[in-house]
Design a protein around this motif. Sequence first.
Motif, PDB file in Angstrom:
ATOM      1  N   LEU A 201       0.854  -1.184   0.000  1.00  0.00           N
ATOM      2  CA  LEU A 201       0.000   0.000   0.000  1.00  0.00           C
ATOM      3  C   LEU A 201       0.887   1.230   0.000  1.00  0.00           C
ATOM      4  O   LEU A 201       1.846   1.317   0.778  1.00  0.00           O
ATOM      5  N   THR A 202       0.575   2.209  -0.854  1.00  0.00           N
ATOM      6  CA  THR A 202       1.340   3.446  -0.870  1.00  0.00           C
ATOM      7  C   THR A 202       0.403   4.640  -0.997  1.00  0.00           C
ATOM      8  O   THR A 202      -0.715   4.528  -1.501  1.00  0.00           O
ATOM      9  N   SER A 203       0.875   5.783  -0.544  1.00  0.00           N
ATOM     10  CA  SER A 203       0.164   7.037  -0.775  1.00  0.00           C
ATOM     11  C   SER A 203       1.188   8.141  -0.983  1.00  0.00           C
ATOM     12  O   SER A 203       2.336   8.060  -0.531  1.00  0.00           O
ATOM     13  N   SER A 204       0.754   9.180  -1.696  1.00  0.00           N
ATOM     14  CA  SER A 204       1.587  10.358  -1.893  1.00  0.00           C
ATOM     15  C   SER A 204       0.697  11.586  -1.925  1.00  0.00           C
ATOM     16  O   SER A 204      -0.506  11.497  -2.198  1.00  0.00           O
ATOM     17  N   VAL A 205       1.285  12.738  -1.632  1.00  0.00           N
ATOM     18  CA  VAL A 205       0.602  14.025  -1.735  1.00  0.00           C
ATOM     19  C   VAL A 205       1.456  14.934  -2.609  1.00  0.00           C
ATOM     20  O   VAL A 205       2.643  15.144  -2.324  1.00  0.00           O
ATOM     21  N   ASN A 206       0.872  15.410  -3.696  1.00  0.00           N
ATOM     22  CA  ASN A 206       1.595  16.248  -4.663  1.00  0.00           C
ATOM     23  C   ASN A 206       2.876  15.568  -5.142  1.00  0.00           C
ATOM     24  O   ASN A 206       3.909  16.219  -5.337  1.00  0.00           O
ATOM     25  N   GLY A 207       2.807  14.246  -5.306  1.00  0.00           N
ATOM     26  CA  GLY A 207       3.943  13.485  -5.808  1.00  0.00           C
ATOM     27  C   GLY A 207       4.991  13.135  -4.769  1.00  0.00           C
ATOM     28  O   GLY A 207       5.959  12.435  -5.082  1.00  0.00           O
ATOM     29  N   GLU A 208       4.813  13.589  -3.521  1.00  0.00           N
ATOM     30  CA  GLU A 208       5.779  13.301  -2.452  1.00  0.00           C
ATOM     31  C   GLU A 208       5.305  12.098  -1.646  1.00  0.00           C
ATOM     32  O   GLU A 208       4.164  12.064  -1.180  1.00  0.00           O
TER      33      GLU A 208
END
Length: 281
Positions: A201-208
């Motif tokens: 599982l992964t997440s990012s915000v504005n590509g970070e």
Amino acid sequence: MKLMRVGQLGAERPVAEDDGVTYDLLPLTAEIDGAFLADGGIGRVRRALADGDLEPVDVTGERVGAPVARPHAVWCIGMNYAAHAAESGSAPPEVPVLFFKTPNTVVGPHDDVLIPRGSTRTDWEVELAVVVGRRARYLDSPADAAAHIAGYTISNDVSERELQLEVSGGQWSKGKCAETFNPLGPALVPAEELDPASLRLTSSVNGEPRQDSTTADLIFDVHHLLWHLSQVAVLEPGDVINTGTPQGVALSGRFPYLRDGDTVELSIQGIGTQRQRVRQA
């Protein structure tokens, strides 16, 4: 095989993706919902695909809706990854922590997420979501759970932390039920086609990068959760169970909370990716 619903909000239609080709499911069903799942709908789709009875359809550019329509309930498990419990300042729970979201929080995987008025602490949470396929009531053991699972998808358990933790009166749901607070999808992967034991599982915000973990770190695994919930409630076909989020959320203090204009992206191995733009309500 993956099941999806495409089209404008309130007018979605069911499709299936198989080997890179998308097929129209309207000859089989008007909807992917609890009744369809309980009546062996996934098996019918699989047989129709094998027999060549379904027509390909081009859905390029169409909105993707939540992969299951009108869930009866959205069951949510809190602090189900040890590292996330630690970043939240809590010890790992001895039994599953349960809270609820209203079903109308469920939106499509790429729909906008709306920050509630006055909020400065809106947070993201990537989660493996279980979709119930058969009524589950007083299951004898976790081993019985598999037969009651239709499949898996991705949930963003969006949370407003001030309402959840400081203005809650002790009940987390106050910070969990704002409009758009449960993007779901893009696809429902049938249970027999995905092993939930060790999915990334992964997440990012504005590509970070933000979250990066696997379901191997779940404190209570999928089958235990469904068995446990069946001891305290009746789970209906089409119900959604959000199984918890790993470390890497804004609540940790390591990252800023969501702001107007941000883009959140969440992925789970074997299921796909969802992406939302964040806007003020």
